[in-house]
Design a protein around this motif. Structure first.
Motif, PDB file in Angstrom:
ATOM      1  N   SER A 131      36.748  37.140  30.879  1.00  0.00           N
ATOM      2  CA  SER A 131      37.716  36.183  31.406  1.00  0.00           C
ATOM      3  C   SER A 131      36.991  34.921  31.852  1.00  0.00           C
ATOM      4  CB  SER A 131      38.476  36.780  32.597  1.00  0.00           C
ATOM      5  OG  SER A 131      39.319  35.797  33.173  1.00  0.00           O
TER       6      SER A 131
ATOM      7  N   ALA B 141      38.200  32.979  33.934  1.00  0.00           N
ATOM      8  CA  ALA B 141      38.673  32.762  35.305  1.00  0.00           C
ATOM      9  C   ALA B 141      38.120  33.875  36.179  1.00  0.00           C
ATOM     10  CB  ALA B 141      40.196  32.758  35.345  1.00  0.00           C
TER      11      ALA B 141
ATOM     12  N   ARG C  39      39.251  34.544  39.389  1.00  0.00           N
ATOM     13  CA  ARG C  39      40.272  35.046  40.315  1.00  0.00           C
ATOM     14  C   ARG C  39      40.789  36.406  39.854  1.00  0.00           C
ATOM     15  NH1 ARG C  39      45.680  34.203  40.459  1.00  0.00           N
ATOM     16  NH2 ARG C  39      45.554  32.768  38.698  1.00  0.00           N
TER      17      ARG C  39
ATOM     18  N   SER D 206      44.166  36.498  38.111  1.00  0.00           N
ATOM     19  CA  SER D 206      44.291  35.518  37.025  1.00  0.00           C
ATOM     20  C   SER D 206      45.169  36.033  35.889  1.00  0.00           C
ATOM     21  CB  SER D 206      42.892  35.212  36.481  1.00  0.00           C
ATOM     22  OG  SER D 206      42.946  34.666  35.183  1.00  0.00           O
TER      23      SER D 206
ATOM     24  N   ASN E 117      44.773  35.250  32.925  1.00  0.00           N
ATOM     25  CA  ASN E 117      43.880  35.548  31.807  1.00  0.00           C
ATOM     26  C   ASN E 117      43.345  36.970  31.908  1.00  0.00           C
ATOM     27  OD1 ASN E 117      43.351  33.099  29.922  1.00  0.00           O
ATOM     28  ND2 ASN E 117      43.663  32.297  31.986  1.00  0.00           N
TER      29      ASN E 117
ATOM     30  N   SER F  10      40.586  32.617  28.411  1.00  0.00           N
ATOM     31  CA  SER F  10      40.156  31.637  29.402  1.00  0.00           C
ATOM     32  C   SER F  10      41.215  30.580  29.602  1.00  0.00           C
ATOM     33  CB  SER F  10      38.850  30.972  28.942  1.00  0.00           C
ATOM     34  OG  SER F  10      38.380  30.073  29.934  1.00  0.00           O
ATOM     35  N   PRO F  11      41.431  30.184  30.852  1.00  0.00           N
ATOM     36  CA  PRO F  11      42.342  29.081  31.084  1.00  0.00           C
ATOM     37  C   PRO F  11      41.690  27.770  30.670  1.00  0.00           C
ATOM     38  CG  PRO F  11      41.314  29.690  33.145  1.00  0.00           C
ATOM     39  CD  PRO F  11      40.848  30.676  32.100  1.00  0.00           C
TER      40      PRO F  11
ATOM     41  N   TYR G  42      40.885  24.074  32.235  1.00  0.00           N
ATOM     42  CA  TYR G  42      40.823  23.288  33.463  1.00  0.00           C
ATOM     43  C   TYR G  42      40.632  21.828  33.079  1.00  0.00           C
ATOM     44  CZ  TYR G  42      40.072  27.609  36.169  1.00  0.00           C
ATOM     45  OH  TYR G  42      40.187  28.853  36.740  1.00  0.00           O
TER      46      TYR G  42
ATOM     47  N   THR H 205      36.602  26.117  30.928  1.00  0.00           N
ATOM     48  CA  THR H 205      36.206  26.277  32.333  1.00  0.00           C
ATOM     49  C   THR H 205      34.685  26.214  32.475  1.00  0.00           C
ATOM     50  OG1 THR H 205      36.012  28.699  32.283  1.00  0.00           O
ATOM     51  CG2 THR H 205      38.200  27.767  32.777  1.00  0.00           C
TER      52      THR H 205
ATOM     53  N   ASN I  85      47.768  29.742  30.493  1.00  0.00           N
ATOM     54  CA  ASN I  85      47.781  28.629  31.439  1.00  0.00           C
ATOM     55  C   ASN I  85      49.200  28.389  31.918  1.00  0.00           C
ATOM     56  OD1 ASN I  85      44.966  27.422  31.228  1.00  0.00           O
ATOM     57  ND2 ASN I  85      46.103  25.665  31.992  1.00  0.00           N
TER      58      ASN I  85
END
Length: 187
Positions: free
Chosen positions: A10, A12, A14, A17, A19, A76-77, A79, A84, A113
């Motif tokens: 991932s 992210a 968090r 998340s 993701n 993955s998000p 950003y 990221t 996202n």
């Protein structure tokens, strides 16, 4: 013991998340497999740190996990319309390890996202950043889950059948790529 070894990455950190939720759904839809969840809590890449102390243990562990996996699934998000920093930092560190763990490795890429594009730009950048390592990208379907905070139910399942079917199709394509490499390791 599972026939397949997958590495779930991932972009992210968090815990909640979307993701991470998307990766969990992907692993479920892949079917029986031994799944390792990568930890990208790595120090920032610093050539002076590398010169002084060598490759950090956490980075070597990640590199070894990539090498040991039959396939890798990355979600993955995006950003600020980019990949990221967490995922880029991991790629930079792993590039410093020996053995080229990404080379010829089947890799499926996804994104989730909150925006309406679902992380498309970040996903394209991630593919671009991985290209020098010569993985075997699973070509599709392309999965970018939009409005991701509303895309999962209380059990972490995708609420859209369209997304769920696409993830299942991508996971079956990853499985086929792994099977093809097992029959012909030279690819």
């Amino acid at each position: 013991m599972a026939d397949y070894k997958l590495l779930s990455i991932s972009g992210a950190l968090r815990a909640g998340s979307t993701n991470r939720k998307l990766l969990a759904e992907a692993m479920r839809l892949f079917g029986p497999a031994e799944v390792t969840i990568a930890d990208l809590r790595l120090p920032l890449y610093d050539g002076d740190l590398e010169d002084a102390d060598g490759i950090p243990d956490a980075v070597q562990t990640l590199s070894d996990q990539i090498a040991a996996a039959d396939g890798v699934v990355i979600s993955s998000p995006e950003y600020n319309r980019a990949v990221t920093g967490v995922i880029k930092n991991a790629l930079d560190w792993v590039s410093r390890t020996k053995g080229g763990p990404w080379s010829n490795k089947p890799v499926a890429v996804m994104s989730a996202n909150d925006g309406r594009a679902g992380g498309e730009v970040g996903q394209y950048m991630l593919r671009h950043a991985l290209t020098p390592f010569r993985p075997r990208f699973v070509p599709g379907p392309f999965i970018a889950v939009a409005d991701s905070s509303n895309a999962f139910d209380a059990d972490g399942r995708l609420v859209s059948d369209r997304y769920a079917k696409s993830v299942e199709t991508l996971m079956q394509a990853l499985k086929s790529e792994i099977d093809m490499l097992r029959r012909n390791p030279a690819g």
